[in-house]
Write a protein that holds these residues in place. Structure first.
Motif, PDB file in Angstrom:
ATOM      1  N   GLU A 219       0.825  -1.210   0.000  1.00  0.00           N
ATOM      2  CA  GLU A 219       0.000   0.000   0.000  1.00  0.00           C
ATOM      3  C   GLU A 219       0.861   1.263   0.000  1.00  0.00           C
ATOM      4  N   ILE A 220       1.998   1.221   0.695  1.00  0.00           N
ATOM      5  CA  ILE A 220       2.920   2.355   0.681  1.00  0.00           C
ATOM      6  C   ILE A 220       3.460   2.570  -0.732  1.00  0.00           C
ATOM      7  N   ARG A 222       2.025   1.674  -3.477  1.00  0.00           N
ATOM      8  CA  ARG A 222       0.917   2.137  -4.329  1.00  0.00           C
ATOM      9  C   ARG A 222       0.704   3.643  -4.152  1.00  0.00           C
ATOM     10  N   ALA A 223       0.844   4.099  -2.909  1.00  0.00           N
ATOM     11  CA  ALA A 223       0.694   5.532  -2.652  1.00  0.00           C
ATOM     12  C   ALA A 223       1.759   6.335  -3.386  1.00  0.00           C
ATOM     13  N   THR A 226       0.889   7.100  -6.884  1.00  0.00           N
ATOM     14  CA  THR A 226      -0.397   7.771  -7.107  1.00  0.00           C
ATOM     15  C   THR A 226      -0.214   9.282  -7.016  1.00  0.00           C
ATOM     16  N   ASP A 228      -1.192  13.266  -6.725  1.00  0.00           N
ATOM     17  CA  ASP A 228      -2.091  13.953  -5.796  1.00  0.00           C
ATOM     18  C   ASP A 228      -3.499  14.068  -6.361  1.00  0.00           C
ATOM     19  N   ARG A 231      -5.591  10.811  -5.781  1.00  0.00           N
ATOM     20  CA  ARG A 231      -5.578  10.192  -4.457  1.00  0.00           C
ATOM     21  C   ARG A 231      -6.970   9.802  -3.977  1.00  0.00           C
ATOM     22  N   LEU A 236      -6.739   5.431  -0.962  1.00  0.00           N
ATOM     23  CA  LEU A 236      -5.601   4.980  -0.169  1.00  0.00           C
ATOM     24  C   LEU A 236      -5.938   5.020   1.318  1.00  0.00           C
ATOM     25  N   ALA A 240      -1.247   5.482   4.528  1.00  0.00           N
ATOM     26  CA  ALA A 240      -0.445   5.411   3.300  1.00  0.00           C
ATOM     27  C   ALA A 240      -0.470   6.734   2.551  1.00  0.00           C
ATOM     28  N   ASP A 241      -1.528   7.510   2.749  1.00  0.00           N
ATOM     29  CA  ASP A 241      -1.671   8.778   2.046  1.00  0.00           C
ATOM     30  C   ASP A 241      -0.605   9.788   2.473  1.00  0.00           C
ATOM     31  N   TYR A 245       3.901  11.253  -3.839  1.00  0.00           N
ATOM     32  CA  TYR A 245       4.040  10.660  -5.173  1.00  0.00           C
ATOM     33  C   TYR A 245       5.495  10.771  -5.608  1.00  0.00           C
TER      34      TYR A 245
END
Length: 261
Positions: A219-220, A222-223, A226, A228, A231, A236, A240-241, A245
């Motif tokens: 998940e980290i 993937r963040a 991604t 901004d 998002r 997320l 993780a958000d 990016y």
């Protein structure tokens, strides 16, 4: 023994409870000395120290000092007639808390550090293992220690994820390791919003048996792939958000992560 193997042995020695009787022999063993050599030194057959230490001819004179008297013990080793007679290149004194050493054939400054940190200077002592082209290795001691740890992580991960060592997934494993290196680098250089963001998140979000650690790291990753503007749509997790990016493609594509023990 090669430098990476020596680093592992020295690090393990520093992590063990300090044994004042055994330390000199364990130190020499970490640099590849054979058991026959250790036995001869332990029995006194080849140990000609005149200060109650351990003296290996042409190599090193080691003394275990009383607490707080490491500098005094190093002075005694430096002034020892046996040190000169045996042509010892190195002198080393420690009380298990403090650590000092000197290369008598070099203009390099002596090592003065806490005992637990002496593995950071393992490159200083590589001539004990017959490795004489050590200037570059000595200057890269921290890089070698990092490489050693990543290698051990790689080996441990393959035990639980043997398929990740196959030709089909070797690229994915290498890509995963490169991502980890970036995350640790980003923590140390301020790329992330706060120090230890990656380390703390993995520690806090992983369950006790680490059975979900691969999901947390995925998940980290993937963040960090991604933007901004995407998002909200990506949904997320809040934790993780917090990761930015990262452009350049390092986190693009498959974000699969091997399972951890």
């Amino acid at each position: 023994m090669n430098p990476v193997e020596i680093e592992v042995a020295v690090s393990e020695l520093a992590a063990q409870p300090f044994d004042k009787e055994e330390f000199p022999f364990a130190f020499l063993r970490a640099f590849g000395n054979k058991e026959t050599t250790i036995r001869r030194l332990r029995s006194g057959e080849s140990n000609k120290s005149d200060v109650g230490g351990v003296l290996q001819t042409n190599n090193i004179h080691i003394a275990v000092a009383q607490f707080g008297e490491v500098a005094k013990a190093l002075d005694a080793l430096r002034e020892s007639r046996a040190t000169a007679k045996a042509k010892a290149r190195f002198i080393l004194a420690t009380d298990g808390i403090h650590f000092e050493a000197e290369d008598l054939e070099s203009d390099d400054p002596p090592i003065v550090c806490e005992f637990k940190n002496f593995p950071d200077y393992f490159g200083f002592f590589l001539p004990l293992a017959g490795i004489t082209t050590v200037k570059q290795v000595r200057d890269s001691s921290f890089d070698i220690r990092a490489t050693s740890r990543l290698n051990r992580l790689y080996v441990e991960l393959l035990k639980d994820n043997p398929d990740w060592g196959t030709t089909e997934l070797r690229h994915e494993m290498n890509h995963f390791m490169a991502r980890l290196i970036f995350c640790f680098f980003a923590e140390d250089t301020g790329i992330f919003s706060r120090a230890r963001l990656f380390t703390d998140t993995v520690e806090q979000m992983s369950v006790h048996d680490a059975s979900n650690t691969h999901e947390v790291i995925s998940e980290i990753f993937r963040a960090m792939n991604t933007k901004d503007s995407n998002r909200i749509e990506a949904k997320l997790p809040r934790w993780a958000d917090a990761f930015p990016y990262v452009n350049g493609g390092l986190f693009s594509g498959n974000v699969a992560v091997p399972k951890f023990s």
